[in-house]
Design an enzyme around this catalytic site. Sequence first.
Site, mmCIF file in Angstrom:
data_model
loop_
_atom_site.group_PDB
_atom_site.id
_atom_site.type_symbol
_atom_site.label_atom_id
_atom_site.label_comp_id
_atom_site.label_asym_id
_atom_site.label_seq_id
_atom_site.Cartn_x
_atom_site.Cartn_y
_atom_site.Cartn_z
ATOM 1 N N GLU A 73 0.845 -1.206 0.000
ATOM 2 C CA GLU A 73 0.000 0.000 0.000
ATOM 3 C C GLU A 73 0.869 1.239 0.000
ATOM 4 O OE1 GLU A 73 -3.008 -0.116 3.072
ATOM 5 O OE2 GLU A 73 -3.652 -2.108 2.486
ATOM 6 N N HIS B 99 -8.167 1.301 1.196
ATOM 7 C CA HIS B 99 -8.042 1.111 2.661
ATOM 8 C C HIS B 99 -8.929 2.119 3.410
ATOM 9 C CE1 HIS B 99 -5.137 -0.545 5.919
ATOM 10 N NE2 HIS B 99 -6.309 -0.258 6.445
HETATM 11 N N1 LIG Z 1 -9.688 -2.122 6.450
HETATM 12 C C1 LIG Z 1 -9.529 -1.404 7.529
HETATM 13 O O1 LIG Z 1 -9.426 -0.184 7.469
HETATM 14 C C2 LIG Z 1 -9.478 -2.065 8.855
HETATM 15 C C3 LIG Z 1 -8.915 -3.291 8.995
HETATM 16 N N2 LIG Z 1 -8.840 -3.865 10.237
HETATM 17 C C4 LIG Z 1 -8.238 -5.197 10.313
HETATM 18 O O2 LIG Z 1 -9.254 -6.168 10.513
HETATM 19 C C5 LIG Z 1 -8.693 -7.304 11.156
HETATM 20 C C6 LIG Z 1 -9.604 -7.801 12.255
HETATM 21 O O3 LIG Z 1 -9.696 -6.826 13.276
HETATM 22 P P1 LIG Z 1 -10.443 -7.129 14.671
HETATM 23 O O4 LIG Z 1 -11.680 -7.883 14.421
HETATM 24 O O5 LIG Z 1 -10.513 -5.862 15.405
HETATM 25 O O6 LIG Z 1 -9.377 -8.077 15.354
HETATM 26 P P2 LIG Z 1 -9.641 -9.202 16.453
HETATM 27 O O7 LIG Z 1 -8.322 -9.472 17.068
HETATM 28 O O8 LIG Z 1 -10.779 -8.830 17.329
HETATM 29 O O9 LIG Z 1 -10.072 -10.469 15.576
HETATM 30 C C7 LIG Z 1 -9.222 -11.197 14.758
HETATM 31 C C8 LIG Z 1 -9.661 -12.635 14.819
HETATM 32 O O10 LIG Z 1 -8.911 -13.390 13.879
HETATM 33 C C9 LIG Z 1 -8.712 -14.669 14.438
HETATM 34 N N3 LIG Z 1 -7.638 -15.361 13.744
HETATM 35 C C10 LIG Z 1 -6.300 -15.210 13.865
HETATM 36 N N4 LIG Z 1 -5.655 -16.041 13.055
HETATM 37 C C11 LIG Z 1 -6.612 -16.752 12.384
HETATM 38 C C12 LIG Z 1 -6.569 -17.771 11.400
HETATM 39 N N5 LIG Z 1 -5.411 -18.226 10.938
HETATM 40 N N6 LIG Z 1 -7.741 -18.257 10.943
HETATM 41 C C13 LIG Z 1 -8.913 -17.800 11.391
HETATM 42 N N7 LIG Z 1 -9.010 -16.843 12.351
HETATM 43 C C14 LIG Z 1 -7.873 -16.315 12.834
HETATM 44 C C15 LIG Z 1 -8.437 -14.384 15.881
HETATM 45 O O11 LIG Z 1 -8.658 -15.515 16.695
HETATM 46 C C16 LIG Z 1 -9.433 -13.283 16.180
HETATM 47 O O12 LIG Z 1 -10.640 -13.811 16.703
HETATM 48 C C17 LIG Z 1 -7.311 -6.876 11.613
HETATM 49 O O13 LIG Z 1 -6.350 -7.359 10.710
HETATM 50 C C18 LIG Z 1 -7.351 -5.374 11.508
HETATM 51 O O14 LIG Z 1 -6.084 -4.826 11.322
HETATM 52 C C19 LIG Z 1 -9.348 -3.277 11.339
HETATM 53 C C20 LIG Z 1 -9.940 -2.045 11.256
HETATM 54 C C21 LIG Z 1 -10.029 -1.320 9.996
HETATM 55 O O1 LIG Z 2 -7.226 -0.120 12.197
HETATM 56 C C1 LIG Z 2 -6.791 -0.807 11.266
HETATM 57 O O2 LIG Z 2 -6.285 -1.935 11.409
HETATM 58 C C2 LIG Z 2 -6.847 -0.262 9.917
HETATM 59 O O3 LIG Z 2 -6.511 -0.963 8.986
HETATM 60 C C3 LIG Z 2 -7.238 1.135 9.696
HETATM 61 O O4 LIG Z 2 -6.174 1.766 9.036
HETATM 62 P P1 LIG Z 2 -6.105 3.351 8.949
HETATM 63 O O5 LIG Z 2 -5.996 3.876 10.348
HETATM 64 O O6 LIG Z 2 -7.346 3.814 8.288
HETATM 65 O O7 LIG Z 2 -4.871 3.665 8.163
#
Ligand SMILES: NC(=O)C1=CN([C@@H]2O[C@H](COP(=O)(O)OP(=O)(O)OC[C@H]3O[C@@H](n4cnc5c(N)ncnc54)[C@H](O)[C@@H]3O)[C@@H](O)[C@H]2O)C=CC1
Ligand SMILES: O=C(O)C(=O)COP(=O)(O)O
Length: 528
Positions: free
Chosen positions: A259, A279
């Site tokens: 990215e 993103h």
């Molecule tokens: N696109 C964006 O802007 C955003 C992306 N994210 C991303 O979303 C993802 C999830 O975030 P949260 O739900 O807050 O995290 P979280 O930690 O609450 O949940 C992640 C889950 O993935 C599970 N996990 C880990 N390895 C695994 C595997 N190999 N197979 C299946 N499950 C597995 C964990 O047990 C956990 O329950 C993170 O990578 C975070 O960085 C979060 C916020 C915004």
């Molecule tokens: O919180 C996360 O894991 C995100 O991916 C959000 O990313 P950002 O803060 O929007 O650059």
Amino acid sequence: MTKVLVSDPIDQAGIDILSQVAHVDVRTGLVAEELLNAVADYDALMVRSGTRVTAAVIDAAPRLKIIGRAGVGVDNVDVTAATRRGVLVVNSPEGNTIAAAEHAMAMMLALTRNIPQAHASTMAGRWDRKRHLGNELYKKNLGVVGLGKIGAHVARIAQALGMVVLAHDPFISNERAQKLQVRLVELDALFEEADYVTLHIPRTHETANLVGEKLLKRMKPTARLINCARGGVVDETALVDALRNNTIAGAALDVYASEPLPAESPLRSVKDNLILTPHLGASTAEAQASVAIDVAEQIRDVLLGLPARSAVNIPGLSPDLIEALRAHLSLAEHLGHCISQLAGGNVQELEVRMQGELAARPSQPLVTASLKGLLSSALGERINYVNAGLEAKSRGIKVLEVKDEASRDYSGGSLQLICRSSSGFHKLTGAVFAGDELRITSVDSFPISVPPSNHMLFTRHRDMPGIIGRLGSLLGQHNVNIASMQVGRRIMRGDAVMVLSVDDPIPESLLEDITSIDGIREAHAVSL
Ligand SMILES: NC(=O)C1=CN([C@@H]2O[C@H](COP(=O)(O)OP(=O)(O)OC[C@H]3O[C@@H](n4cnc5c(N)ncnc54)[C@H](O)[C@@H]3O)[C@@H](O)[C@H]2O)C=CC1
Ligand SMILES: O=C(O)C(=O)COP(=O)(O)O
């Protein structure tokens, strides 16, 4: 002057909070080299996903105490390097959960109803109703990979839309899945059964390129993939092939292996069945205010010497726990600091025994505090709760943790440290009385009751008349003033220990004179 560098766009609410305690510089869009040159003066760094906080950046910032990630994923921060340097890393684990879950749902709806394609064609003057026939989500199978905070919220929204949710998450209990009314399945089964697969996992060694050719081939030709979690968990080359060959019906991506997405990425040339957003998962006004406030408050607190609530690299130590264990953590640090000075030589092993009622408390913080104390003689200010475990490990110190609930010596329990070093073996026990009074309650199994103090002398001697007098005179001759003195023995005229609190540090040369007193076998000066 305390200084904070904000190197990604952060909501003003966060800047306002930081400004209460520090000078804040907002410098976004720095390239790697510029960031390296910029960080030297800063005590804190606040980022989103745009800044790569590498080991080199951390090394270039000798004053750095804390890195705040205004969001969830810390894969752009070298947490290991930060931990090694004792730099705290904090994030906002819940501030953007709703935003990310809603973005995944928006992607799913846009994908299944061809919204971007229909919009583009209508704007271009066409009226293509036939071309954009979609599918309903109602009664379709949604496979959620990663049933954490975001995955669970996606499951709830999908259920409200009438979808049937299955999930794969090896770290989620059956009870939790049942509560969410979600069926837990193996990964292969999820990809085979799902009409929509949505990823909500972090990028780790295990999840890198998790969704590749093999899993994509398991999907139904009518199925669609959504990734609003992390780039790099989907093999982009395999996905481009699957989309071009219509192995699957479509995909929507918010995150990419690299990215910003490179201009020449083959993803950009896939037509019709792929939706890309830059993103944007966390990009709502609400989420941005929430993560900025959450992380700025933690940076402010840490700069004021208070604990952080969402430390990524101090596992298991929440502010509530720090408050509940405050006196015992201080006891553990004092005992650790004391025993390292009694041990003198290279420490090989530290056994941390939580006894009586203390055995019911979480042990990890007490072990960390003991190690912090143990290593503070060698590392001074450089050691803290962040790096104590890692520093002990890198020095080859074996750490044993024992819970002895049966021990009933004091109400509130007691903490015992047993240290094995190249020069021998020492055992110190301590307890907390009346809520906050720390006491060393035994030395090498000899009972005493001494509050830890700045300068102390520990001796091991034979219990015989005259020793205490001779030691007192010797200290007097050297102008060392005794504040208190305690002798502990188990039998008359046997072995004994003496612990003196003194007003001044005891010089090394005086220790030699002390051990030359007949009957004194060991003498250790301890400063806390
Ligand atoms: N696109 C964006 O802007 C955003 C992306 N994210 C991303 O979303 C993802 C999830 O975030 P949260 O739900 O807050 O995290 P979280 O930690 O609450 O949940 C992640 C889950 O993935 C599970 N996990 C880990 N390895 C695994 C595997 N190999 N197979 C299946 N499950 C597995 C964990 O047990 C956990 O329950 C993170 O990578 C975070 O960085 C979060 C916020 C915004
Ligand atoms: O919180 C996360 O894991 C995100 O991916 C959000 O990313 P950002 O803060 O929007 O650059």
